[in-house]
Write a protein that holds these residues in place. Structure first.
Motif, PDB file in Angstrom:
ATOM      1  N   HIS A 351     -13.866   7.058  -5.078  1.00 57.44           N
ATOM      2  CA  HIS A 351     -14.033   5.740  -4.444  1.00 57.44           C
ATOM      3  C   HIS A 351     -12.788   5.405  -3.639  1.00 57.44           C
ATOM      4  O   HIS A 351     -11.751   6.051  -3.788  1.00 57.44           O
ATOM      5  N   ARG A 360      -0.503   1.719  -4.322  1.00 59.49           N
ATOM      6  CA  ARG A 360      -0.778   1.533  -5.752  1.00 59.49           C
ATOM      7  C   ARG A 360       0.159   2.432  -6.552  1.00 59.49           C
ATOM      8  O   ARG A 360       0.203   3.644  -6.322  1.00 59.49           O
ATOM      9  N   ASP A 392      -4.495   3.693  -2.328  1.00 58.45           N
ATOM     10  CA  ASP A 392      -5.852   3.737  -2.901  1.00 58.45           C
ATOM     11  C   ASP A 392      -6.944   3.422  -1.884  1.00 58.45           C
ATOM     12  O   ASP A 392      -8.117   3.379  -2.235  1.00 58.45           O
ATOM     13  N   HIS A 396     -10.213   8.448  -4.126  1.00 60.56           N
ATOM     14  CA  HIS A 396      -9.600   8.962  -5.348  1.00 60.56           C
ATOM     15  C   HIS A 396     -10.629   9.003  -6.472  1.00 60.56           C
ATOM     16  O   HIS A 396     -11.648   8.315  -6.430  1.00 60.56           O
TER      17      HIS A 396
HETATM   18 MN    MN Z   1      -9.365   2.860  -7.631  1.00 63.03          MN
END
Ligand code: MN
Ligand code: LMR
Length: 429
Positions: A351, A360, A392, A396
């Motif tokens: 996603h 992140r 992100d 991932h």
């Molecule tokens: Mn995520």
């Protein structure tokens, strides 16, 4: 069919055209001209339309919703005339819906939606835009029923197909059916269908149906249509100029050096707080975005959209005070700080996050063997007391194939290339 002047207006067409011309140069002056015209000809469609437009422009220029409200009254007056040309009716109706949506006055919008639908029953566009208004206010069932109506009469309407498929995917999780609707819809390339959300969810549905090659084709098509930055970076709320790469090193981020040090120096205390919350009821919550394939994955949120959770920070004061002293983390309106626990036999679907404006960071707290995270084409794991940083917005995927739970602290930070004023003015996500 682009006629906006009826027979009576034709007699004063020069005056109307002149006032219309002024709209572009001097809206305040045009407002006066149209005001006078409306006084003389209260039933003149173009006079009412011009008056509304002048107010609409002035509202925009002066950021005044009270003027926009007045504009709406004139638009409605024009729509109530029985001698208004059809083309003008369409323009006004569509503008009225756009502006009432902007103001959040959806009940007003609905009145005009229905007027347009009744007046133009043979044009699916007015049912389609009604469905969009319903979706905006999360009236999903109403949207669904309107789109169904469209598809009964116009089975190949691209706009209705993608939106109907979108509902099947995001509300019903009916992957196969959603693929059929969204892919047929996208193929039409009709107006309104080239939209990142449809490529995003079509590809996601295909990927979950175990058709990675088909998903990839959709993503590449999305890149070609400029709705994605790359086949892996598929966030939809972006600042385009920002450097995008899947993995970041701490040394790429010199302005965050102190944050990294504070997290690493205090990792045992942070872990202690995470474990204490795990041992209490009511702090960790199931992941709620339907990203999980199998297993158990929960989060304990400390900051979200730039605000701290009082209750959770009371439970975890040291971690919160560390984050609080780094505004680029605690005030990141497009991110969160949270503990994330993942249990054995968990798989998180590939996603992408919503935005390229954050990076992140994961601080490893309790890391058993056989736990992995892939970002784009590179798979890594965590180390206790150490930090990994990724973007992100890139695809991932996470696996827990180990035998004891994994705990990390997730800290979202602003992308280092954003300016101060961008951080202030970007919308919340
Ligand atoms: Mn995520
Ligand atoms: C994610 O950001 O989707 C995951 O990395 C979260 C997690 O707990 O690993």
């Amino acid at each position: 069919h682009s006629n906006i002047t009826n027979e009576e207006d034709y007699i004063i067409k020069d005056e109307l055209d002149n006032a219309q011309e002024q709209l572009k140069k001097n809206a305040a002056f045009a407002n006066k001209l149209f005001e006078a015209l409306v006084k003389r000809y209260p039933f003149s469609p173009r006079s009412l339309y011009g008056k509304a437009q002048a107010l609409d422009i002035l509202a925009e220029q002066n950021q005044r919703n009270d003027l926009l409200q007045k504009a709406l009254e004139y638009y409605i007056k024009a729509l109530e005339l029985n001698n208004i040309p059809e083309y003008l009716y369409k323009i006004i109706g569509e503008r009225y819906i756009d502006r009432t949506r902007f103001l959040g006055q959806y009940n007003k919008a609905l009145v005009v939606h229905w007027k347009l639908i009744r007046k133009f029953p043979d044009n699916p566009i007015y049912l389609n835009i009604l469905a969009v208004t319903y979706l905006t206010v999360n009236y999903v069932e109403e949207a669904r029923s309107v789109l169904k109506q469209v598809l009964i009469r116009w089975p190949n309407d691209g706009f209705a197909l993608v939106h109907y498929g979108f509902i099947l995917k995001t509300t019903d999780n009916l992957l196969q059916e959603s693929v059929s609707y969204m892919s047929r819809g996208l193929k039409t390339k009709a107006e309104g269908v080239i939209d990142g959300r449809f490529y995003f969810h079509l590809g996601d549905a295909l990927s979950r149906l175990n058709k990675p090659e088909d998903a990839l084709k959709v993503y590449e098509e999305g890149v070609k249509e400029k709705v994605f930055m790359s086949k892996y970076q598929r966030s939809l709320y972006n600042v385009p100029r920002l450097t995008g790469k899947p993995w970041w090193k701490t040394k790429d981020l010199p302005t965050y050096k102190k944050l990294f040090k504070a997290l690493k120096d205090n990792w045992l205390k942070i872990r202690q707080e995470g474990l204490a919350a795990l041992n209490s009821q009511g702090y960790f919550q199931d992941e709620a975005e339907n990203l999980k394939d199998t297993g158990t994955w929960k989060q304990f949120e400390l900051f979200s959209r730039g605000r701290q959770s009082k209750k959770n920070c009371d439970k975890s004061p040291i971690t919160c005070s560390i984050i609080q002293s780094f505004p680029d983390a605690s005030s990141c309106k497009r991110g969160q700080t949270k503990f994330s626990v993942m249990h054995p036999k968990t798989h998180v679907w590939p996603h992408c996050g919503p935005t390229n404006c954050r990076l992140r960071l994961h601080l490893g707290l309790k890391i058993p063997p056989n736990t992995f995270i892939r970002v784009a084409e590179e798979t890594r794991s965590w180390k206790e007391g150490d930090i990994i940083i990724f973007d992100d917005s890139f695809e991932h995927e996470v696996w827990h194939n180990g035998s004891d739970f994994r705990l990390v602290l997730i800290v979202d930070i602003w992308h280092p290339e954003l300016t101060k004023s961008e951080k202030m003015s970007l919308s919340y996500i």
